[in-house]
Design an enzyme around this catalytic site. Structure first.
Site, PDB file in Angstrom:
ATOM      1  CG  ASP A  12      -1.756   1.161   1.440  1.00 48.94           C
ATOM      2  OD1 ASP A  12      -1.588   2.142   0.690  1.00 48.94           O
ATOM      3  OD2 ASP A  12      -2.611   1.120   2.343  1.00 48.94           O
ATOM      4  CD  GLN A  95      -1.058   2.115   5.017  1.00 48.93           C
ATOM      5  OE1 GLN A  95      -1.882   3.003   5.151  1.00 48.93           O
ATOM      6  NE2 GLN A  95      -1.392   0.865   4.777  1.00 48.93           N
ATOM      7  CE  LYS A 133      -9.240  -0.816   3.777  1.00 52.07           C
ATOM      8  NZ  LYS A 133      -8.076  -0.723   2.845  1.00 52.07           N
ATOM      9  CE1 TYR A 234      -3.712  -1.015  12.011  1.00 50.37           C
ATOM     10  CE2 TYR A 234      -3.973   1.359  11.820  1.00 50.37           C
ATOM     11  CZ  TYR A 234      -4.322   0.076  11.439  1.00 50.37           C
ATOM     12  OH  TYR A 234      -5.286  -0.114  10.470  1.00 50.37           O
ATOM     13  CE  LYS A 237      -5.341  -7.153  11.032  1.00 50.08           C
ATOM     14  NZ  LYS A 237      -5.168  -7.076  12.472  1.00 50.08           N
ATOM     15  NE  ARG A 271     -10.749   4.737  12.686  1.00 50.67           N
ATOM     16  CZ  ARG A 271     -10.055   5.866  12.681  1.00 50.67           C
ATOM     17  NH1 ARG A 271      -8.850   5.914  13.191  1.00 50.67           N
ATOM     18  NH2 ARG A 271     -10.559   6.957  12.167  1.00 50.67           N
ATOM     19  CG  ASP A 292     -12.049   2.664   5.787  1.00 46.90           C
ATOM     20  OD1 ASP A 292     -12.711   3.482   5.098  1.00 46.90           O
ATOM     21  OD2 ASP A 292     -11.133   3.005   6.550  1.00 46.90           O
TER      22      ASP A 292
HETATM   23  P1  13P Z   1      -5.110  -0.671   4.911  1.00 48.13           P
HETATM   24  O1  13P Z   1      -4.390  -1.604   5.857  1.00 48.13           O
HETATM   25  O2  13P Z   1      -5.687  -1.375   3.742  1.00 48.13           O
HETATM   26  O3  13P Z   1      -4.268   0.512   4.547  1.00 48.13           O
HETATM   27  O4  13P Z   1      -6.382  -0.130   5.660  1.00 48.13           O
HETATM   28  C1  13P Z   1      -6.273   0.564   6.820  1.00 48.13           C
HETATM   29  C2  13P Z   1      -7.549   0.512   7.538  1.00 48.13           C
HETATM   30  O5  13P Z   1      -7.689  -0.223   8.477  1.00 48.13           O
HETATM   31  C3  13P Z   1      -8.628   1.350   7.039  1.00 48.13           C
HETATM   32  O6  13P Z   1      -9.735   1.324   7.876  1.00 48.13           O
HETATM   33  P1  13P Z   2      -5.567   7.569   9.429  1.00 44.93           P
HETATM   34  O1  13P Z   2      -6.665   8.538   9.130  1.00 44.93           O
HETATM   35  O2  13P Z   2      -4.459   8.151  10.254  1.00 44.93           O
HETATM   36  O3  13P Z   2      -5.102   6.802   8.226  1.00 44.93           O
HETATM   37  O4  13P Z   2      -6.140   6.459  10.415  1.00 44.93           O
HETATM   38  C1  13P Z   2      -7.370   5.923  10.217  1.00 44.93           C
HETATM   39  C2  13P Z   2      -7.267   4.700   9.445  1.00 44.93           C
HETATM   40  O5  13P Z   2      -7.944   4.552   8.452  1.00 44.93           O
HETATM   41  C3  13P Z   2      -6.307   3.702   9.942  1.00 44.93           C
HETATM   42  O6  13P Z   2      -6.549   2.473   9.434  1.00 44.93           O
HETATM   43 MG    MG Z   3      -4.099   1.965   3.292  1.00 42.27          MG
HETATM   44 MG    MG Z   4      -4.821  -2.300   2.115  1.00 39.15          MG
END
Ligand code: 13P
Ligand code: 13P
Ligand code: MG
Ligand code: MG
Length: 371
Positions: A12, A95, A133, A234, A237, A271, A292
């Site tokens: 990512d 990321q 995710k 963190y 994922k 998250r 998400d």
């Molecule tokens: P990614 O691990 O796909 O960047 O997603 C982060 C997340 O948990 C969004 O809610």
């Molecule tokens: P950020 O807005 O800092 O990316 O955190 C929220 C999120 O989506 C983490 O998975």
């Molecule tokens: Mg991401």
């Molecule tokens: Mg991802």
């Protein structure tokens, strides 16, 4: 005999908007980098794909696994895409690139990786699965079903080449240990481990001695990288990928896809902190929106010809998976009602790998000892 290596390396390097999908310019840039490597003869072939916000580099070559040249190519391709992601101010640009400089092997640097070398058969069917995710253990259920469950894979009981079963290489990803288990003999032992999917993860599956296929050439490989263990905080994922070979002494294509007719529950939604159904989707629906998610999986199907990828065929772009998608949405509704309550939210051991400990720290001084 012609040996081919396939490497699926993903990262990512920035999402648009948020963590939902990959900008086309990142895919264009990645294609440019890989085309150049193909021209130079480093790659036989390549495809650039995405699922959710993860950029996927699928490469075939003759360099074997753990090749410094191939890993460096992937790293530099992600760096080039990150540069664009930063210019466009995409969310979480860079990321998953957790290191400043490439150091010989991409493992442990953030990207996820699944690669295998094998002797190309007369017909070499390959499926590349990519999930967003969620986490590496999400492949435990389908890989078990495909290679060990005759209620899923008819060939395990009616094909003489499959009847002896397969060998599973399982990793304890927390303590960095591995074990080989033979199925059907060790079937219950296998299940006793891999049901705990955040700790025990199927890494590879091998043919048994009785198989005409080379014993050291896996039929499956799954990425097992855990970002938290690398970054110690963190960062998202560990959205996993897997390569699965099919047909001619291995499960049929349809047996490989069958487990996804059920939207089983996985960890990693919103998250990285929630359980949710894994929804099989077509390439065009590979963007994570609702909360998400929900967590998604795509399947790219190929025949390999002299190292070339003939495909991809978008395998979940099929009404046969509509019911699984519908059930996934029903499950999503059902779980979402529970908001922050477990088991929608992950249990405390798993929440340690999220941003929750930062909140708990704030409360530390407000706790009083009980008598
Ligand atoms: P990614 O691990 O796909 O960047 O997603 C982060 C997340 O948990 C969004 O809610
Ligand atoms: P950020 O807005 O800092 O990316 O955190 C929220 C999120 O989506 C983490 O998975
Ligand atoms: Mg991401
Ligand atoms: Mg991802």
């Amino acid at each position: 005999m012609e040996k081919v290596s396939v490497s699926l390396i993903k990262a990512d390097v920035g999402g648009i908007p948020g963590h939902s999908t990959v900008h086309p310019k990142l895919k264009e840039k990645a294609s440019e980098c890989l085309a150049e490597a193909k021209e130079k003869g480093l790659l036989v072939d390549y495809r650039v794909l995405h699922v959710g916000d993860d950029l996927q580099l699928l490469m075939s070559h003759r360099k074997g696994i753990d090749s410094e040249e191939i890993h460096k190519l992937a790293w530099e391709t992600f760096e080039a895409a990150t540069k664009i992601a930063k210019e466009l101010k995409l969310h979480g640009a860079g990321q998953d690139l957790l290191s400043d400089a490439f150091s010989g092997n991409i493992k442990g640097m953030g990207p996820g990786i699944a690669e295998m070398e094998f002797t190309e058969r007369g017909s070499e069917t390959l499926v590349a699965f990519m999930m967003d995710k969620t986490e590496p253990g999400s492949f435990n259920f389908p890989i078990y079903k495909i290679f060990a469950d005759p209620f899923n894979t008819a060939g395990l009981i009616i094909d003489p080449l499959l009847i002896d079963g397969f060998i599973f290489e399982v990793w304890n990803i927390k303590e960095r240990k591995r074990i080989f288990l033979k199925c059907p003999e060790d079937l219950y032992l296998l299940l006793s481990l891999i049901g705990a999917k955040s700790k025990y993860v199927i890494k590879r599956v091998f043919p048994k001695d009785s198989s005409p296929l080379p014993k050291d050439e896996p039929a499956v490989v799954v990425s097992t990288e855990k970002l938290f263990f690398i970054a110690e905080k963190y960062v998202g994922k560990d959205d996993p990928v897997a390569l699965v070979r099919a047909q001619s002494g291995l499960p049929a294509l349809g047996e490989v896809l069958e487990p996804f007719s059920v939207p089983y529950l996985v960890s990693g939604w919103m998250r990285g902190s929630h359980n949710g159904p894994l929804m099989p989707v077509s390439f065009k629906d590979a963007q994570c929106t609702r909360f998400d998610g929900p967590p998604r999986v795509i399947a790219a199907g190929f025949q390999i010809s002299h190292g070339n990828f003939i495909g991809p065929i978008d395998l979940f772009d099929d009404p046969a998976f509509d019911l699984s998608r519908k059930k996934a949405l029903e499950l999503a509704d059902y779980l979402r009602v529970q908001g922050p309550f477990e088991p929608h939210r992950l249990p405390p051991e798993e929440m340690e790998y999220t941003t929750l400990p930062g909140v708990l720290k704030k409360l530390e001084t407000r706790f009083e000892e009980l008598e």
